[in-house]
Design an enzyme around this catalytic site. Structure first.
Site, PDB file in Angstrom:
ATOM      1  N   GLU A  75       0.861  -1.186   0.000  1.00 56.96           N
ATOM      2  CA  GLU A  75       0.000   0.000   0.000  1.00 56.96           C
ATOM      3  C   GLU A  75       0.894   1.232   0.000  1.00 56.96           C
ATOM      4  O   GLU A  75       2.093   1.112   0.271  1.00 56.96           O
ATOM      5  CB  GLU A  75      -0.884  -0.011   1.250  1.00 56.96           C
ATOM      6  CG  GLU A  75      -1.814  -1.213   1.289  1.00 56.96           C
ATOM      7  CD  GLU A  75      -2.725  -1.208   2.505  1.00 56.96           C
ATOM      8  OE1 GLU A  75      -2.676  -0.222   3.280  1.00 56.96           O
ATOM      9  OE2 GLU A  75      -3.461  -2.182   2.660  1.00 56.96           O
ATOM     10  N   PHE A 129       1.117  -0.821  -6.943  1.00 55.66           N
ATOM     11  CA  PHE A 129       2.212  -1.552  -7.610  1.00 55.66           C
ATOM     12  C   PHE A 129       1.899  -3.030  -7.838  1.00 55.66           C
ATOM     13  O   PHE A 129       2.802  -3.866  -7.889  1.00 55.66           O
ATOM     14  CB  PHE A 129       3.520  -1.502  -6.782  1.00 55.66           C
ATOM     15  CG  PHE A 129       4.086  -0.134  -6.563  1.00 55.66           C
ATOM     16  CD1 PHE A 129       4.189   0.757  -7.618  1.00 55.66           C
ATOM     17  CD2 PHE A 129       4.536   0.268  -5.313  1.00 55.66           C
ATOM     18  CE1 PHE A 129       4.741   2.024  -7.424  1.00 55.66           C
ATOM     19  CE2 PHE A 129       5.082   1.518  -5.118  1.00 55.66           C
ATOM     20  CZ  PHE A 129       5.179   2.399  -6.176  1.00 55.66           C
ATOM     21  N   SER A 176       1.604  -6.340  -9.358  1.00 55.90           N
ATOM     22  CA  SER A 176       1.975  -7.011 -10.612  1.00 55.90           C
ATOM     23  C   SER A 176       0.806  -7.862 -11.087  1.00 55.90           C
ATOM     24  O   SER A 176       0.153  -8.524 -10.274  1.00 55.90           O
ATOM     25  CB  SER A 176       3.195  -7.908 -10.402  1.00 55.90           C
ATOM     26  OG  SER A 176       4.299  -7.117 -10.032  1.00 55.90           O
ATOM     27  N   GLN A 181      27.998  -1.556 -20.861  1.00 58.03           N
ATOM     28  CA  GLN A 181      29.344  -1.011 -20.959  1.00 58.03           C
ATOM     29  C   GLN A 181      30.141  -1.723 -22.061  1.00 58.03           C
ATOM     30  O   GLN A 181      30.842  -1.093 -22.849  1.00 58.03           O
ATOM     31  CB  GLN A 181      30.041  -1.175 -19.603  1.00 58.03           C
ATOM     32  CG  GLN A 181      31.324  -0.375 -19.478  1.00 58.03           C
ATOM     33  CD  GLN A 181      31.044   1.126 -19.447  1.00 58.03           C
ATOM     34  OE1 GLN A 181      29.943   1.568 -19.160  1.00 58.03           O
ATOM     35  NE2 GLN A 181      32.047   1.913 -19.773  1.00 58.03           N
ATOM     36  N   GLU A 192       9.549  -7.072  -3.650  1.00 56.60           N
ATOM     37  CA  GLU A 192       9.527  -8.243  -2.748  1.00 56.60           C
ATOM     38  C   GLU A 192      10.523  -8.057  -1.608  1.00 56.60           C
ATOM     39  O   GLU A 192      11.203  -8.981  -1.203  1.00 56.60           O
ATOM     40  CB  GLU A 192       9.842  -9.556  -3.499  1.00 56.60           C
ATOM     41  CG  GLU A 192       8.982  -9.866  -4.686  1.00 56.60           C
ATOM     42  CD  GLU A 192       7.510 -10.070  -4.352  1.00 56.60           C
ATOM     43  OE1 GLU A 192       7.154 -10.122  -3.160  1.00 56.60           O
ATOM     44  OE2 GLU A 192       6.712 -10.181  -5.285  1.00 56.60           O
ATOM     45  N   GLU A 198      17.790  -3.980   1.597  1.00 58.65           N
ATOM     46  CA  GLU A 198      17.999  -3.697   3.016  1.00 58.65           C
ATOM     47  C   GLU A 198      17.148  -4.638   3.879  1.00 58.65           C
ATOM     48  O   GLU A 198      17.614  -5.180   4.883  1.00 58.65           O
ATOM     49  CB  GLU A 198      17.628  -2.232   3.302  1.00 58.65           C
ATOM     50  CG  GLU A 198      18.583  -1.214   2.666  1.00 58.65           C
ATOM     51  CD  GLU A 198      18.476  -1.087   1.145  1.00 58.65           C
ATOM     52  OE1 GLU A 198      17.462  -1.537   0.564  1.00 58.65           O
ATOM     53  OE2 GLU A 198      19.421  -0.565   0.522  1.00 58.65           O
TER      54      GLU A 198
END
Lengths: 260, 382, 399
Positions: free
Chosen positions: B126, B155, B157, B335, B362, B366
Site C-alpha cells: 500500500e 504496484f 503485478s 558497458q 519483494e 535492506e
C-alpha cells in the site's frame, strides 16, 4: 476413420554443413527433429480424428533414435507409434523407402487415409508419398493445403504454383501436406510426459512381408556418388547512407549488368 | 549430492527452450516496446501446461516442485523477462491458495489458476505499507456473511489483467498484524476497481496497477486460512516471491551476459576483438561468476523448499545477491556494448532498466539483509 | 519385368477394360487377355479387384540397359494451353546431353487440343513429339498421366527421361518411377553425361541447399530426373525447325479415374507472374510491418515486370497467400533477380532463393544474414529505399 501418418526424423538442416576437407556431410552435434512438413500431417490427422473419431497411427522408418520423433508425435495426439527399423532397410533411396513403408502399411492393414509431409527437409525429393501410393495401388493427392472428409469422399485443396486446385477422391488415398496447411500444435508438458510412458512398437523385416531385394541398397536404383559444398556467392557490394543515393546506385548497377 | 536434472526436468527444459527460442525471444523487445500485457504469451504458457509447475496433479499441476518451477521461470525470463515476471507474479496468488486454501477454495480457484484459465496476483503493498508490511491499512469489516473491503493497494503485478487476487486486509487494526487477514477476491466483484498503471523505468508490458476497494463485498468463504493469520500468509507468500525474484534476476542476467559475450567477440577496436582485452575479459569473468553463484543460491533455496525444510534464509540470500548481481551484470553488458548498448537498437539497455526493479520489489535489499542477519544471529547465538 | 493374367483369379468383371488407356485387353472365354497393344503400363493391375493381373517388377541388375535409347522430355502445358517455359529449358538441356550421347530428343505432350504445341516443341529443338490428345488429359491428374507415360516408356524404352520439378512433374515422375522401378532424382540443378559409362550425372541440392549431391542410376532404365525450373537454358526459338510427330491414340474412361477436380482457384494477389517461372522476384518480409505495405512490394514488382514473393513470417501472419512463400517450406526459386525487402534471411528462406543469379537485399539491420548472400546490399529503411528505387528506375527509364 483410421489414419496412418508416415514421418521422418531429419537433422535440423540449417545446421548441416559439408566438411570442406573430406566433402562429407557433418552430422555430428546436429539436432534431430521431426520433418517439419510431417508435423502438419500429424496435426491434420489428429484434427480429423478429433472430428470424425478413429485412431492415428504414426510410423517412421529409421534408426532406433527415430523413436524420439515418434514420441513427439504421440505427444501431439497420435494413438499408436511403430518404428520400422532394420539394418537391411539402411541406405534405402526413395523407391526402397516407399516400398518398405507401404509394406508396413499393408501389415497394419486397416486404414482409410495415409498422410505424409510433402517432402523431407533433408532430401527435399517429395518422391516417397507417390511411391507409397503406387505400391499400395491407391490414389495420391500431393501438396495438400486443406483437407475435408465426408463419408468416404476426401476433398483436398492443393497448393500449386500459382493456383489452388480442389480435388475429390475416394478413400483410401495418400495425401501429402504442405507447411501452410495448419499450425501444428505444440504439445504441453503433460502430453510429453504421457508420451514418454507409451509403447513404441519396433518392427524389423520379419514383422512384415517384404522382399529384402527391394529394400535398402539392393532395392535402391539411385546412388549418391559424390557430395560437395555448394559454391556461395562471392562478396557482395554493400551500400549504406542516404536512401536516395543507395537506391539509385543499385538500380544503376542492375541496369549496367543488364539485369533490368 | 546431485546437480543434474532428472529426465523429466530435462524434457521440460528442452521444451521451454524451444518455446523460448521460437516464440518468446523473437517478440520480447517488441512486447516491452508495445507496453501491453502479452496475452499471447500467457496463452503459450497455458498450452504448455506451465501455469502450475509445483501444484499437485489432483489440481491440474505437474507436481514437480519449486526447483523445477524456478528453472522454468529462469528460462522464461531469459527469453522474455516480461513473461517471466508474469509467471512469477501468478504464483503469488496460486501458492497461498495451494498452501492455505480449503478444498472448496482449491477447486474453485487453484484449479483454474493451474490450468491457466485464470491469472493470479497478490495484493499486499500500500502507499504507506511497503517494506513495513505490518502497516496495511486496507480494512475488512464483517457484515453478515460478507466482508466489506476498503482501501488501496499499489504496484500490484498482473493487476487489472489477473482474475484472482489474494489480498491482505486488516479486520481489526487495534491488533496490528494480528488483525491481518488474507482474502481471495475476484476481478469483477462489486466495489473492486483498478486505478492507475504505474509508468515505470522499465517493464512497460508488466502491469503494476492500483487496486481500489470501495465497499467491496467479499463472501466469508473467501477468507484464506484463518482470520487474523493474514500476516503469516503474506510472509510465506513473500518467501516464494523472493525465490521468484532471484529466478527472474538470473534469467535476465544470463540474457545480458549472452548478448555481451557475443558482442565482445564480434566488435573490433584497435585492430582486435574487444574480447581480447583483459579489461573486458575480467568483466565477463565476474559476470559469469555472479550468475552461476546466484543460480546455485536460488536452486538450493528451492530444493530446501521442496524437501520441506526451512528455506527462507536462503531465499532472502538468493534474492539480495542475485538482484544486486543483475544490476551489475546488465550495467556491464551495456558497458561492453559501448555506444550502441545505450541505444534501443540493442536489448541490453532495456535489461539494465529492468534489472533495477529486482533490488526494490519483494523486499528491498535492506530488508533482505535484515532477514538474513536476523536468522544468522539466531542460528549463532552465543 | 512383365505383366500377366493369373487366369484362375480372373472373374471376368471387365473392370480392366475401361482402365486400359491403350485398348490392350480383350475378353476371351470370359477371361481377360492382353493383345499386342499392351505397353505394360500397369493401369489394369490397379483396376483389378481380385489381383488377377500381376505386374512383375525387375530386380537390380535384371534390366538390359542396352535396349534403352534416346532422351525424353515430358512436356508441361501451362494453364493457358501454352508450353511451360520449363519444358523449353529441358529440351535445350536435353539437346546438349543428347549430343554427348549421340542420340535424339523426344518430347511427350499429354493434354487436350494441343496439336499446335508440337510445332512449339519442335521450334525449341525437339526431334520427335509424342502427342497424346484426349479430353481426360485436359488438366493434369496423376492417374491417367501415369498410365499413358508408363505405357509410352515401356514401349519405346528411352534412356533418359527429364521432367520439370514442378508440382506436376514431381507428382507424375515419382509415381511413374515407382511403377516401373526406375531410379529418379529430384529437383536437379545440373546434368551431364559421364563419358566412359554414358550415365547421366544428376546433381542436386540437399539439406536445404547446404549440400550438393551427385547421383547415378546404374542398373535401371530409364534414368529419370526432375529438373528445377529456370536453371537450364532453352535454345533460341526457331520456327523453321521441324519434328517428327507421332500421334498416340489412347482410350481413357473418365469413370475409371479416381480423382475429380472440382475447382481451380487462381491466386489474384500481386502480379500474374508465376513465382517459379519469374525472371524477377520482389519479396517482402516481416520488416513490412503491416500487410498493407505489400502494396509497395507489388509496385516495384509490377514496375520491373516481376512476381511478388514473401517470407514465411508474412504468410504465417496471413498477410499474403501461401502461393507467394519463398523458402524451404514454400517455393524454391531461381530468378535472374531477387530483391528481398525487410527479410532478415533465415536459413530456410535462403534455401529457397540463394541460387538466384542476382540478389539485392534491403534491410535496416546491417547484421541480417540476407546480406551474406546478397550481391547488392542496401542497409536502410525499406520504406525509404524501395520508393527511392522505384523513383530511380522510373527516372532512368524516362530518359
Amino acid at each position: 476413420m483410421n489414419i496412418i501418418v508416415c514421418i521422418k526424423q531429419v537433422p535440423d538442416t540449417s545446421e548441416v554443413q559439408i566438411d570442406p576437407e573430406t566433402n562429407t556431410i557433418v552430422r555430428e552435434g546436429v539436432p534431430a527433429i521431426i520433418n517439419p512438413f510431417d508435423e502438419n500431417a500429424i496435426e491434420a490427422a489428429v484434427q480429423l480424428v478429433e472430428e470424425h473419431g478413429g485412431t492415428v497411427t504414426v510410423i517412421s522408418m529409421g534408426p532406433p533414435q527415430a523413436e524420439d520423433a515418434l514420441r513427439e508425435a504421440l505427444a501431439m495426439g497420435a494413438d499408436e507409434a511403430i518404428l520400422i527399423s532394420d539394418r537391411c532397410f539402411a541406405a534405402s533411396d526413395t523407391l526402397a523407402t516407399s516400398y518398405v513403408l507401404s509394406s508396413a502399411i499393408r501389415q497394419i492393414g486397416d486404414y482409410d487415409l495415409i498422410l505424409t509431409g510433402k517432402q523431407a527437409f533433408d532430401g527435399d525429393t517429395a518422391q516417397v508419398p507417390p511411391g507409397i501410393a503406387e505400391h499400395l495401388g491407391i490414389p495420391q493427392v500431393t501438396f495438400a493445403i486443406g483437407l475435408e472428409v465426408d463419408g468416404k469422399a476426401l476433398t483436398v485443396r492443393r497448393l500449386l504454383e500459382d493456383e489452388f486446385e480442389v480435388t475429390q477422391v475416394e478413400m483410401p488415398a495418400v495425401v501429402s501436406c504442405v507447411k501452410q496447411m495448419n499450425e501444428p500444435r505444440r504439445p504441453g508438458i503433460k502430453a510429453k510426459l504421457a508420451a514418454k510412458k507409451k509403447n513404441v512398437q519396433v518392427w524389423d523385416q520379419t514383422c512384415m512381408d517384404v522382399d529384402a531385394c527391394l529394400c535398402g541398397l539392393d532395392g535402391s536404383p539411385t546412388r549418391v556418388v559424390r557430395t560437395f559444398a555448394p559454391t556461395r556467392n562471392t562478396e557482395g557490394t554493400r551500400f549504406e547512407g542516404e536512401p536516395k543515393e543507395t537506391a539509385t546506385a543499385v538500380i544503376e548497377a542492375l541496369i549496367d549488368d543488364k539485369i533490368i | 549430492m546431485d546437480f543434474s536434472f532428472t529426465e523429466d526436468q530435462q524434457m521440460i527444459v528442452d521444451a521451454v527452450r524451444e518455446l523460448g527460442e521460437e516464440e518468446l525471444a523473437p517478440r520480447a523487445s517488441e512486447i516491452a516496446e508495445r507496453g501491453e500485457f502479452p496475452w499471447e504469451n500467457v496463452e503459450l504458457l497455458r498450452e504448455m501446461d506451465l501455469c502450475g509447475v509445483p501444484v499437485p496433479e489432483d489440481y491440474g499441476g505437474l507436481d514437480m516442485g519449486f526447483l523445477t518451477w524456478g528453472v522454468v521461470g529462469e528460462l522464461l525470463s531469459y527469453y522474455c523477462s516480461t513473461t517471466g515476471a508474469i509467471f512469477g507474479a501468478h504464483m503469488l496468488a496460486q501458492y497461498p491458495i495451494m498452501q492455505f486454501g480449503t478444498e472448496e477454495q482449491k477447486q474453485k480457484y487453484l484449479v483454474p489458476l493451474t490450468t491457466g484459465e485464470s491469472i493470479g496476483a497478490f495484493g499486499l503493498t500500500e502507499p504507506n505499507a511497503g517494506s513495513d508490511a505490518g502497516a496495511v491499512a486496507t480494512r475488512a469489516d464483517l457484515k453478515g456473511d460478507k466482508y466489506i473491503l476498503n482501501g488501496t493497494k499499489v504496484f500490484i503485478s498482473n493487476g487489472g489483467e489477473a482474475e484472482v487476487y489474494v489480498i491482505i486486509a486488516n479486520i481489526d487494526p487495534s491488533k496490528g498484524t494480528r488483525g491481518q487477514t488474507a482474502f481471495i477476491v475476484e476481478k469483477g466483484m462489486p466495489g473492486f476497481e483498478f486505478g492507475k498503471d504505474e509508468k515505470k523505468m522499465g517493464w512497460d508490458a508488466l502491469p503494476n496497477r492500483e487496486l481500489i476497494f470501495q465497499d467491496c463485498e467479499v463472501p466469508v468463504e473467501n477468507v484464506l486460512y484463518r482470520t487474523g493469520r493474514g500476516f503469516r500468509v503474506a510472509m510465506e507468500t513473500l518467501g516464494i516471491g523472493r525465490l521468484g525474484m532471484a529466478v527472474g534476476a538470473v534469467g535476465l542476467a544470463q540474457a545480458a551476459f549472452d548478448a555481451a559475450i557475443v558482442y565482445a567477440q564480434q566488435r573490433e577496436q584497435f585492430g582486435q576483438r574487444i574480447s581480447e582485452f583483459q579489461a573486458i575479459q575480467f568483466k565477463l569473468a565476474d559476470m559469469a561468476t555472479g550468475i552461476e553463484a546466484s543460480r546455485l543460491l536460488y536452486q538450493r533455496a528451492a530444493w530446501l523448499k521442496d524437501q520441506g525444510e526451512k528455506y527462507e534464509k536462503l531465499a532472502a540470500m538468493a534474492k539480495v545477491y542475485s538482484s544486486e548481481m543483475v544490476s551489475r551484470v546488465t550495467s556491464d553488458a551495456v558497458q561492453i556494448h559501448g555506444g550502441v548498448g545505450y541505444t534501443r537498437d540493442f536489448p541490453v539497455e532495456r535489461y539494465m532498466r529492468e534489472a533495477k526493479l529486482f533490488e526494490i520489489v519483494e523486499g528491498t535489499s535492506e530488508i533482505q539483509r535484515g532477514i538474513i542477519a536476523n536468522r544468522v544471529l539466531r542460528e549463532h547465538r552465543i | 519385368m512383365g505383366i500377366y493374367i493369373d487366369k484362375p483369379k480372373c472373374i471376368g468383371c471387365e473392370l480392366c477394360i475401361p482402365a486400359c488407356p491403350y485398348g490392350a485387353i480383350d475378353m476371351v472365354d470370359e477371361k481377360a487377355e492382353f493383345n499386342e497393344n499392351c505397353t505394360m503400363c500397369g493401369a489394369c493391375a490397379y483396376a483389378c479387384p481380385t489381383g488377377a493381373i500381376v505386374l512383375e517388377m525387375a530386380g537390380k541388375g535384371e534390366v538390359d540397359t542396352s535396349q534403352y535409347e534416346g532422351l525424353w522430355v515430358v512436356g508441361e502445358i501451362g494453364p493457358e494451353g501454352t508450353l511451360a517455359p520449363v519444358t523449353a529449358e529441358l529440351i535445350g538441356e536435353g539437346r546438349r546431353l543428347a549430343a554427348d550421347l549421340g542420340t535424339d530428343v523426344s518430347v511427350v505432350l499429354m493434354g487436350h487440343e494441343i496439336a499446335d504445341l508440337a510445332d512449339v516443341a519442335a521450334g525449341y529443338g525437339a526431334d520427335r513429339v509424342f502427342l497424346v490428345d484426349h479430353p481426360t488429359l485436359g488438366r493434369y491428374r496423376t492417374q491417367p498421366f501415369t498410365d499413358v507415360l508408363t505405357g509410352l516408356i515401356n514401349k519405346h524404352k528411352p534412356e533418359i527421361v527429364l521432367i520439370g520439378a514442378t508440382t506436376m512433374g514431381r507428382d507424375l515422375a515419382s509415381r511413374v518411377a515407382a511403377r516401373i522401378r526406375a531410379g529418379l532424382t529430384a529437383d536437379c540443378t545440373e546434368l551431364s553425361i559421364q563419358p566412359e559409362t554414358r550415365l547421366l550425372e544428376q546433381t542436386r541440392p540437399a539439406f536445404g541447399g547446404n549440400v550438393m549431391a551427385t547421383i547415378l542410376c546404374e542398373y535401371t532404365r530409364p534414368q529419370m530426373a526432375t529438373v528445377r525450373p529456370k536453371v537450364m537454358t532453352p535454345m533460341e526459338f526457331d520456327d523453321s525447325r521441324e519434328a517428327e510427330v507421332i500421334q498416340v491414340p489412347v482410350e481413357i474412361d473418365e469413370g475409371s479415374i479416381a480423382t475429380r477436380i472440382l475447382e481451380v482457384i487462381k491466386d489474384e494477389t500481386g502480379s500474374d507472374v508465376n513465382l517459379t517461372e519469374a525472371d524477377i522476384i520482389v519479396s517482402g518480409g516481416r520488416g513490412l510491418g503491416d500487410p498493407k505495405h505489400f502494396a509497395l512490394i507489388e509496385e516495384l514488382a509490377e514496375l520491373l515486370g516481376g512476381a511478388v514473393g514473401a517470407s514465411r513470417a508474412t504468410v504465417d501472419a496471413g498477410w499474403i497467400p501461401a502461393t507467394h512463400q519463398v523458402g524451404q517450406t514454400g517455393k524454391t526459386v531461381h530468378p535472374k533477380l531477387y530483391i528481398a525487402c525487410g527479410i532478415s534471411g533465415a536459413v530456410q528462406h535462403l534455401a529457397g532463393m540463394s541460387s538466384s543469379d542476382c540478389i539485392v537485399a534491403v534491410n535496416k539491420d546491417p547484421d541480417a544474414p540476407i546480406f551474406n548472400v546478397a550481391h547488392y546490399g542496401i542497409v536502410g529503411d525499406l520504406f525509404e529505399v524501395v520508393p527511392a528505387m522505384i523513383e530511380a528506375f522510373k527516372q532512368r527509364r524516362g530518359e
